[in-house]
Design an enzyme around this catalytic site. Structure first.
Site, PDB file in Angstrom:
ATOM      1  N   CYS A   1       8.242  10.598  -4.401  1.00 50.38           N
ATOM      2  CA  CYS A   1       8.787   9.981  -3.174  1.00 50.38           C
ATOM      3  C   CYS A   1       9.380   8.604  -3.460  1.00 50.38           C
ATOM      4  CB  CYS A   1       7.711   9.866  -2.109  1.00 50.38           C
ATOM      5  SG  CYS A   1       7.096  11.470  -1.557  1.00 50.38           S
TER       6      CYS A   1
ATOM      7  N   HIS B   1      15.603  10.622  -1.530  1.00 51.61           N
ATOM      8  CA  HIS B   1      15.601  12.042  -1.179  1.00 51.61           C
ATOM      9  C   HIS B   1      15.676  12.049   0.362  1.00 51.61           C
ATOM     10  CE1 HIS B   1      11.426  10.772  -0.824  1.00 51.61           C
ATOM     11  NE2 HIS B   1      11.247  11.770   0.006  1.00 51.61           N
TER      12      HIS B   1
ATOM     13  N   GLU C   1       7.529  15.000   9.056  1.00 50.16           N
ATOM     14  CA  GLU C   1       8.386  14.745   7.895  1.00 50.16           C
ATOM     15  C   GLU C   1       8.769  16.092   7.270  1.00 50.16           C
ATOM     16  OE1 GLU C   1       7.884  10.964   5.419  1.00 50.16           O
ATOM     17  OE2 GLU C   1       7.179  12.533   4.075  1.00 50.16           O
TER      18      GLU C   1
END
Lengths: 135, 135, 135, 135, 135, 135
Positions: free
Chosen positions: C34, C40, C125
């Protein structure tokens, strides 16, 4: 004009994957935890697709209530809350992989469906693993 | 009898749509906010369909564990948590539209899949926008 | 009698998790992939819950069209197709974890909502990772 | 290489199934509670598939924003929050079965879509009952 | 230890939002297309939550089959394939907003549920708009 | 400010509902087909909610990767592809109803979670039947 109708249904069953001609090691190697001798289980989700012409009188390819009933009687009643390997004649000598269960369901429904209709059956073993038979 | 098996997987990536031969105005006109220079991103949902005959020994078209592994190794590891435009060789000079990403994934998987199997790849960019390649 | 109404919305954005006070190694250790420097992204799915009394004249707690509009104007327009770290003032100096994004959205909506209503915000998410703020 | 793009949309409508050439008893026998004279309704979920070649300049088969717009203008505006039997010219004299609604939507979209593209329309009346027209 | 059980059910119905004390203009202003005089409709999705202690003999809070039956008899049979404004006594003089429908269902179920259980009812009008009553 | 994080996971297992102090007739009367002696099974879907304060250094309540790992190690490895009645110590003498399975998972996770966090566990036996424990 070809039109298709779909109906979804589901049944909950236990199974294990096992080839009796193989050793336990070979079964474990090919089928992994799915060959656990005491079974595991799934919420099988079924999707049945029937294709044909629209009947101008009803505006329908086939009465969905009739199809839902056929699936309930011939598939759900037969497999729901059963152990596929132990409680059913269909999988006494046939490995209940998703592929084989789907083929068996296709054959059962095909017999009860007029020949003019095409038939496709999709079977979800999990939301990420599923199979399809027919056209 | 032709049987199909499906496997779902997913990866999260950033991208932007951009044609370097065009002005910024033309890019914005065609691609809208998708051409935002600082990127945006998606939870890409992938659905891989492989069709063939059932192997009577295993009762399977293809071992789904093998297919899941192939997808993880060749697609998820390559694209997950990446910036498609910047971090990957595949989209250095290819616009990462859903269509192009799907074609690239189809080509990657096609190379690793025995020729006797048919291959279809579906890629969801969002639950409402998706694309499909193969047969 | 307390009644709650819910509205769902979504936005697609790029982000990375990063603490500028830490070394790259520490960032990678805590945030894993992450923290990829080139970003991303996700399809963020938002669920807003507002609780209060039913207005007997309208039969509504709050006009859902008004709430949908508020979310579109204040949240979707602000974050959709953006790079959260680069394109927004809210996350210039705040790590855009799901938790922090959810708190920021709660604060934005709280300001526009009459005090008599309770507010809870849930942010997905991914379908498997999500957070919730408020009551 | 053939590539397909999909777009999902939805509309909420009332309808009843009714053949004016039949008695009330015959209508009830064939259509069951769906023939209730005061109507019932559905959240119709629409899935439109367009197939063609990728345009190398855009990397797209068709601009999804254009397709989303077409569906909004020609389908959603026409049928959303309407009584299909009473408020629309399309179903004044055509029984609004899922099959017929799907054919009508296919015909509407077909007229606006360049001939080089294939078109398939899927319509969900409920998550368990749906139909498909085209190829 | 407090444990909750949930059961989902659904019904398809037509309705319109309308306050008879207002002019048509005021109704349109407040309720928008939802006040269309000829009705529209929804697939209502219901989620019922019952909380209490686990009975050590059965290992259950409440027999889910009993709860499913109660919902079928008291809610589905009453509202499924009906026009809420025209066909039901509950909404003859009560505006069938999602909030009011949810309160009515809560009251119906509350009467049939032993007082020791808590009850919460969630009603989805669409996947993006829903309401909740109880605790 | 209280913030909650959620993680979803799943496992596939066989089970049957059975009280050994009862006759077969009583078991069938209370548990119906769920008491089938040869077991059936489910795709259990698990949702774990952990509530606490956001750590300002990480921007997280708890590292979701740590939570996902805990669930995999302590729940999925223990129950996935197992027969709950036969293969697990937890349900040797405890009826594996959804309620009891959920309580057991709550207890397992509670032990591994720092006391400052609240814990709520939701377990889906099917998409329509589910239970919740904790707060």
């Amino acid at each position: 004009m070809k039109v298709s109708i779909f109906r979804r249904a589901h049944f909950n069953a236990a199974h294990r994957l096992h080839n009796p001609d193989w050793t336990d090691e070979k079964n474990m190697e090919v089928f992994g935890v799915c060959s656990n001798p005491n079974y595991h289980g799934h919420n099988y989700e079924l999707e049945v697709k029937v294709s044909g012409e629209i009947d101008p009188e009803t505006g329908m390819v086939l009465n969905l209530a009739w199809l839902a009933d056929l699936i309930k009687r011939e598939v759900e009643h037969r497999f729901d809350h059963k152990n596929l390997n132990v409680d059913t004649v269909e999988f006494k000598n046939l490995n209940p992989t998703a592929e084989n269960i789907c083929v068996v369901i296709w054959q059962i429904l095909r017999e009860h469906l007029p020949q003019k209709f095409d038939l496709l059956v999709r079977l979800y073993e999990t939301p990420r693993n599923f199979v399809e038979v027919g056209h």
